[in-house]
Design a protein around this motif. Structure first.
Motif, PDB file in Angstrom:
ATOM      1  N   ASN B  73       0.767  -1.041   0.081  1.00  0.00           N
ATOM      2  CA  ASN B  73      -0.624   0.269   0.263  1.00  0.00           C
ATOM      3  C   ASN B  73       1.362   0.851   0.297  1.00  0.00           C
ATOM      4  OD1 ASN B  73      -3.077  -0.334   0.570  1.00  0.00           O
ATOM      5  ND2 ASN B  73      -1.849  -2.258   0.837  1.00  0.00           N
ATOM      6  N   LEU B  74       2.100   1.653   0.754  1.00  0.00           N
ATOM      7  CA  LEU B  74       2.976   2.568   0.632  1.00  0.00           C
ATOM      8  C   LEU B  74       3.695   2.979  -0.645  1.00  0.00           C
ATOM      9  CD1 LEU B  74       4.180   1.703   4.553  1.00  0.00           C
ATOM     10  CD2 LEU B  74       2.968   4.130   3.707  1.00  0.00           C
ATOM     11  N   ARG B  76       2.528   3.056  -3.211  1.00  0.00           N
ATOM     12  CA  ARG B  76       1.454   3.681  -4.082  1.00  0.00           C
ATOM     13  C   ARG B  76       1.331   5.457  -3.583  1.00  0.00           C
ATOM     14  NH1 ARG B  76       1.496  -1.801  -4.766  1.00  0.00           N
ATOM     15  NH2 ARG B  76       0.734  -2.489  -7.175  1.00  0.00           N
ATOM     16  N   MET B  77       2.152   5.445  -2.105  1.00  0.00           N
ATOM     17  CA  MET B  77       1.420   6.458  -1.881  1.00  0.00           C
ATOM     18  C   MET B  77       1.877   7.689  -1.365  1.00  0.00           C
ATOM     19  SD  MET B  77       0.113   5.511   1.701  1.00  0.00           S
ATOM     20  CE  MET B  77      -1.190   3.832   2.714  1.00  0.00           C
TER      21      MET B  77
END
Lengths: 152, 152
Positions: B73-74, B76-77
């Motif tokens: 997830n991270l 992509r942030m």
């Protein structure tokens, strides 16, 4: 190159964070930095959703689905940073976090549950239900901030 | 209470971050803070995995699975935080990010792909394959840092 050698090289590039993470309990100041980083990113992804729920920005189902997924992950990342070793660090975290850890745990679980529910709802097309749940997520942020964060 | 009113109250509690996220493009200094927050958390979750891949800490399949999911997830942030408006802000980001945005995009996609692959592998029980892939993830972190981050 074998994995061990490769990662050793990478660790050298990335520096202290890797070594600390791998070898020892993170230092109090690192824990505070990490948990504050989570809050920063929770704001990044909750903000636009709050704007949509308030009708201030147009509703965008794809953006809500993406943000909700990120927020659901983020809602699980901060809590191990509230370690008693961080009590002396500069932050707005109140001693009640450690003095009433049961209530704190309850408040953090509530955020986790509300973000999970939001993720489920974003898979449907019910805009009103999603907006209401964005409100519930926000309320659970506020619940923790009210009781466990120093007022500014 | 309807969702709109509820979120308005929450927005007041959470403060500027919500308003900025909802109403306007974030300010350059906010974008830098947010993308640096991502890097901080990438370090938090990659660190222990790197230690395991190097054999410095015992392998823990459950921890790897959790960390890999967070890291995926991270990964992509951070990228929307590398906006040209941030060029003047204090950071180690090099101008090459904007001058050769195609190559930067390639490097960021590589991290995303490698973390996705790691998540898939953690669902199997093949420890050696997972460790090799942790190395590949780390190499993709380094790939970006080598070309697009100022040396210290």
């Amino acid at each position: 190159m074998n994995a061990k050698l490769l990662v050793a090289g990478v660790a050298a590039v990335l520096g202290v964070a890797v070594a600390q993470g791998a070898l020892a309990q993170a230092k109090p100041e690192v824990l505070v930095k990490q948990r504050q980083a989570v809050m920063t990113l929770q704001g990044k992804y909750f903000g636009p959703m709050a704007g949509m729920a308030q009708g201030k920005v147009p509703y965008n189902a794809a953006a809500v689905q993406r943000n909700a997924g990120f927020l659901d992950n983020l809602s699980r990342m901060a809590w191990d940073g509230f370690d008693p070793s961080t009590k002396g660090e500069k932050s707005r975290a109140l001693p009640s976090i450690y003095d009433d850890s049961g209530k704190f745990k309850q408040a953090t679980s509530r955020l986790e549950n509300e973000t999970s529910k939001l993720v489920s709802l974003t898979r449907s097309a019910d805009e009103a239900a999603v907006k209401a749940q964005i409100g519930a997520v926000g309320k659970s942020c506020g619940g923790c901030h009210d009781d466990f964060r120093q007022k500014q």
